[in-house]
Scaffold this active site. Sequence first.
Site, PDB file in Angstrom:
ATOM      1  N   TYR A   1       4.687   6.009  10.255  1.00 56.14           N
ATOM      2  CA  TYR A   1       3.831   4.884   9.856  1.00 56.14           C
ATOM      3  C   TYR A   1       4.617   3.849   9.040  1.00 56.14           C
ATOM      4  CZ  TYR A   1      -0.588   2.521   9.153  1.00 56.14           C
ATOM      5  OH  TYR A   1      -1.602   1.591   9.193  1.00 56.14           O
TER       6      TYR A   1
ATOM      7  N   HIS B   1       0.840  -1.206   0.000  1.00 49.80           N
ATOM      8  CA  HIS B   1       0.000   0.000   0.000  1.00 49.80           C
ATOM      9  C   HIS B   1       0.868   1.247   0.000  1.00 49.80           C
ATOM     10  CE1 HIS B   1      -3.987  -1.841   1.676  1.00 49.80           C
ATOM     11  NE2 HIS B   1      -3.531  -2.480   0.617  1.00 49.80           N
TER      12      HIS B   1
ATOM     13  N   TYR C   1      -8.691   4.944   8.381  1.00 48.41           N
ATOM     14  CA  TYR C   1      -8.823   5.293   9.803  1.00 48.41           C
ATOM     15  C   TYR C   1      -9.892   6.378   9.899  1.00 48.41           C
ATOM     16  CZ  TYR C   1      -4.317   3.050  10.927  1.00 48.41           C
ATOM     17  OH  TYR C   1      -3.297   2.153  11.110  1.00 48.41           O
TER      18      TYR C   1
ATOM     19  N   PRO D   1      -2.986  -0.249  19.517  1.00 52.15           N
ATOM     20  CA  PRO D   1      -2.795  -0.713  18.141  1.00 52.15           C
ATOM     21  C   PRO D   1      -2.972   0.336  17.038  1.00 52.15           C
ATOM     22  CG  PRO D   1      -4.876  -1.492  19.002  1.00 52.15           C
ATOM     23  CD  PRO D   1      -4.173  -0.832  20.142  1.00 52.15           C
TER      24      PRO D   1
ATOM     25  N   LYS E   1       2.002  -0.666  15.323  1.00 47.03           N
ATOM     26  CA  LYS E   1       3.430  -0.769  15.626  1.00 47.03           C
ATOM     27  C   LYS E   1       3.852  -2.045  16.380  1.00 47.03           C
ATOM     28  CE  LYS E   1       4.991   2.716  13.617  1.00 47.03           C
ATOM     29  NZ  LYS E   1       4.856   2.149  12.282  1.00 47.03           N
TER      30      LYS E   1
HETATM   31  P1  FAD Z   1       3.163 -12.757  20.915  1.00 51.16           P
HETATM   32  O1  FAD Z   1       2.680 -12.714  19.523  1.00 51.16           O
HETATM   33  O2  FAD Z   1       2.185 -12.503  22.016  1.00 51.16           O
HETATM   34  O3  FAD Z   1       3.845 -14.171  21.127  1.00 51.16           O
HETATM   35  C1  FAD Z   1       4.159 -14.700  22.383  1.00 51.16           C
HETATM   36  C2  FAD Z   1       4.095 -16.196  22.324  1.00 51.16           C
HETATM   37  O4  FAD Z   1       4.503 -16.737  23.564  1.00 51.16           O
HETATM   38  C3  FAD Z   1       2.689 -16.697  22.073  1.00 51.16           C
HETATM   39  O5  FAD Z   1       2.698 -17.648  21.032  1.00 51.16           O
HETATM   40  C4  FAD Z   1       2.271 -17.300  23.404  1.00 51.16           C
HETATM   41  O6  FAD Z   1       1.363 -18.357  23.245  1.00 51.16           O
HETATM   42  C5  FAD Z   1       3.604 -17.749  23.943  1.00 51.16           C
HETATM   43  N1  FAD Z   1       3.660 -17.872  25.404  1.00 51.16           N
HETATM   44  C6  FAD Z   1       3.043 -17.138  26.347  1.00 51.16           C
HETATM   45  N2  FAD Z   1       3.345 -17.573  27.571  1.00 51.16           N
HETATM   46  C7  FAD Z   1       4.179 -18.622  27.411  1.00 51.16           C
HETATM   47  C8  FAD Z   1       4.828 -19.497  28.305  1.00 51.16           C
HETATM   48  N3  FAD Z   1       4.663 -19.388  29.628  1.00 51.16           N
HETATM   49  N4  FAD Z   1       5.618 -20.468  27.812  1.00 51.16           N
HETATM   50  C9  FAD Z   1       5.778 -20.602  26.466  1.00 51.16           C
HETATM   51  N5  FAD Z   1       5.188 -19.803  25.569  1.00 51.16           N
HETATM   52  C10 FAD Z   1       4.392 -18.821  26.037  1.00 51.16           C
HETATM   53  N6  FAD Z   1      -0.610  -5.077  16.840  1.00 51.16           N
HETATM   54  C11 FAD Z   1      -0.842  -4.315  15.797  1.00 51.16           C
HETATM   55  O7  FAD Z   1       0.090  -3.660  15.327  1.00 51.16           O
HETATM   56  N7  FAD Z   1      -2.104  -4.286  15.220  1.00 51.16           N
HETATM   57  C12 FAD Z   1      -3.140  -5.035  15.713  1.00 51.16           C
HETATM   58  O8  FAD Z   1      -4.229  -5.012  15.190  1.00 51.16           O
HETATM   59  C13 FAD Z   1      -2.929  -5.824  16.829  1.00 51.16           C
HETATM   60  N8  FAD Z   1      -3.924  -6.583  17.358  1.00 51.16           N
HETATM   61  C14 FAD Z   1      -3.667  -7.313  18.470  1.00 51.16           C
HETATM   62  C15 FAD Z   1      -4.695  -8.072  19.061  1.00 51.16           C
HETATM   63  C16 FAD Z   1      -4.457  -8.803  20.220  1.00 51.16           C
HETATM   64  C17 FAD Z   1      -5.579  -9.601  20.852  1.00 51.16           C
HETATM   65  C18 FAD Z   1      -3.173  -8.778  20.817  1.00 51.16           C
HETATM   66  C19 FAD Z   1      -2.904  -9.560  22.092  1.00 51.16           C
HETATM   67  C20 FAD Z   1      -2.157  -8.057  20.206  1.00 51.16           C
HETATM   68  C21 FAD Z   1      -2.386  -7.317  19.048  1.00 51.16           C
HETATM   69  N9  FAD Z   1      -1.375  -6.566  18.423  1.00 51.16           N
HETATM   70  C22 FAD Z   1      -1.617  -5.821  17.365  1.00 51.16           C
HETATM   71  C23 FAD Z   1      -0.010  -6.583  18.880  1.00 51.16           C
HETATM   72  C24 FAD Z   1       0.845  -7.558  18.072  1.00 51.16           C
HETATM   73  O9  FAD Z   1       0.075  -8.630  17.651  1.00 51.16           O
HETATM   74  C25 FAD Z   1       1.985  -7.966  18.992  1.00 51.16           C
HETATM   75  O10 FAD Z   1       2.773  -6.808  19.212  1.00 51.16           O
HETATM   76  C26 FAD Z   1       2.842  -9.104  18.454  1.00 51.16           C
HETATM   77  O11 FAD Z   1       2.112 -10.301  18.515  1.00 51.16           O
HETATM   78  C27 FAD Z   1       4.121  -9.239  19.296  1.00 51.16           C
HETATM   79  O12 FAD Z   1       4.767 -10.430  18.996  1.00 51.16           O
HETATM   80  P2  FAD Z   1       5.498 -11.263  20.133  1.00 51.16           P
HETATM   81  O13 FAD Z   1       6.128 -12.408  19.445  1.00 51.16           O
HETATM   82  O14 FAD Z   1       6.333 -10.345  20.937  1.00 51.16           O
HETATM   83  O15 FAD Z   1       4.359 -11.728  21.141  1.00 51.16           O
HETATM   84  C1  DHB Z   2      -4.561  -3.362  11.251  1.00 51.58           C
HETATM   85  C2  DHB Z   2      -4.346  -3.230  12.593  1.00 51.58           C
HETATM   86  C3  DHB Z   2      -3.970  -2.015  13.115  1.00 51.58           C
HETATM   87  O1  DHB Z   2      -3.745  -1.887  14.429  1.00 51.58           O
HETATM   88  C4  DHB Z   2      -3.823  -0.913  12.286  1.00 51.58           C
HETATM   89  O2  DHB Z   2      -3.469   0.265  12.830  1.00 51.58           O
HETATM   90  C5  DHB Z   2      -4.041  -1.046  10.929  1.00 51.58           C
HETATM   91  C6  DHB Z   2      -4.411  -2.273  10.405  1.00 51.58           C
HETATM   92  C7  DHB Z   2      -4.951  -4.675  10.722  1.00 51.58           C
HETATM   93  O3  DHB Z   2      -5.216  -5.568  11.541  1.00 51.58           O
HETATM   94  O4  DHB Z   2      -5.000  -4.852   9.510  1.00 51.58           O
END
Ligand code: FAD
Ligand code: DHB
Length: 395
Positions: free
Chosen positions: A387, A75, A204, A296, A300
């Site tokens: 962004y 995009h 947005y 969110p 980021k």
């Molecule tokens: P995670 O993806 O949380 O991965 C952590 C992993 O560790 C998971 O697989 C979990 O199961 C595992 N784990 C947890 N505890 C244990 C344990 N005790 N032992 C072993 N494994 C364990 N960001 C955006 O930018 N846009 C969004 O729309 C957005 N939506 C989101 C919606 C939700 C519900 C959540 C929770 C987050 C969202 N985020 C979003 C944030 C983004 O998804 C996270 O920043 C990203 O997943 C970070 O990656 P990570 O690997 O650090 O953590």
């Molecule tokens: C999406 C999530 C976000 O938090 C955002 O700012 C833009 C797009 C998405 O899930 O596609």
Amino acid sequence: MERIRTQVGIVGAGPAGLLLGHLLHLEGIESIQIENRSREYCESRIRAGVLECGTAELLAQAGVGERMKREGMVHQGVYLRFRRRSHHVLFPELTGGKCITVYGQHEVVKDLIAARLGAGARISFEVEGVEVNELETRTPRIRFRHGGEEHEIVCDFIAGCDGFHGVCRPSIPAGKLQTYEEVYPFGWLGILATVAPSSDEIVYTRHERGFALLSMRSPEVSRLYIQCAPEEDVGAWSDERIWAEMQKRFATDDGWTLREGPITQKGVTAMRGFLVEPMQYGRLYLLGDAAHIVPPTGAKGLNLAVADVRVFARALEAFYKRGSTELLERYSEICLRRVWKAERFSNWMTRMLHLGNGSEFVERLHLAELDYVTSSRAAMTTLAENYVGLPYEEC
Ligand code: FAD
Ligand code: DHB
């Protein structure tokens, strides 16, 4: 008890843990990874969808970007919609040619799991009772149960990639970390719907009924969010109610229409800003959501996780190849500079686009802010450069 020795023990198989394992493998550094959920669960957990320019480049350079390049949607900008009008913010002309890629986080996770397992990596899914111990020593340990057996991984380093609710951060003794937190009075009700996206790029929207966001996962699947209360009951939202609310919030005066389709997933996410300083204790390093959360609205979260992994992988490479601990010592400082800027940007986007920040005076300031951002090239440039992703820190 089975005892295994490795260089880096990775807790968590989200994007941070999987990418770290992959980058270390490319540098010939050995790791073992554990995850408490099933592979299927990790591969179908719908979360973020926007990849910064640098994130997409890093995945491609690491050899895990083939499907992203084929199926991801590049995009050029986003739309900001308010007072029933859309304004296009075009990134390339404001950022020296940069774009974003819309590609679901669960697709990134699928690609990384396939690459790790294809390279013979050891990832244990569905482990239980995870503990991290002896963090101050040169041989920190991870204990867990798997298939009814007790296991211990003896490592040189532990990478805490277990997300916001994981065990690594709480295992650090009290008083060693400084915590910063901001709880926002908003939540997002997010849906996935089988319908062609109603816009070519992300929208947005600020509306007097609240924020709304239109995104996509493919030419056939839309991802939409609306502002709700942080503790909103999803059960109170029938498909009809969701679409009716979205129709109101996205409405414009220029003939644009919001297409509706079957809703296949619904969920509520509360919003907070959170981080710890430093992102490390002894030989335990925290990466991604384990160390910091952003609201969110700036997309980021996933991108910050990738940026942490980039720094940590380089620090470990310097340690194993040149015996240098300099980058390991600076890991937290380097990452936190980026994290604080992402907190700033996400806070700004969130406040500007959501309703219920304060007095009517404050609400009008946010409308004025939107008016300014969409009419001043200087203001638009600050949105665009954040962004698409600020340049990576030197390391
Ligand atoms: P995670 O993806 O949380 O991965 C952590 C992993 O560790 C998971 O697989 C979990 O199961 C595992 N784990 C947890 N505890 C244990 C344990 N005790 N032992 C072993 N494994 C364990 N960001 C955006 O930018 N846009 C969004 O729309 C957005 N939506 C989101 C919606 C939700 C519900 C959540 C929770 C987050 C969202 N985020 C979003 C944030 C983004 O998804 C996270 O920043 C990203 O997943 C970070 O990656 P990570 O690997 O650090 O953590
Ligand atoms: C999406 C999530 C976000 O938090 C955002 O700012 C833009 C797009 C998405 O899930 O596609």
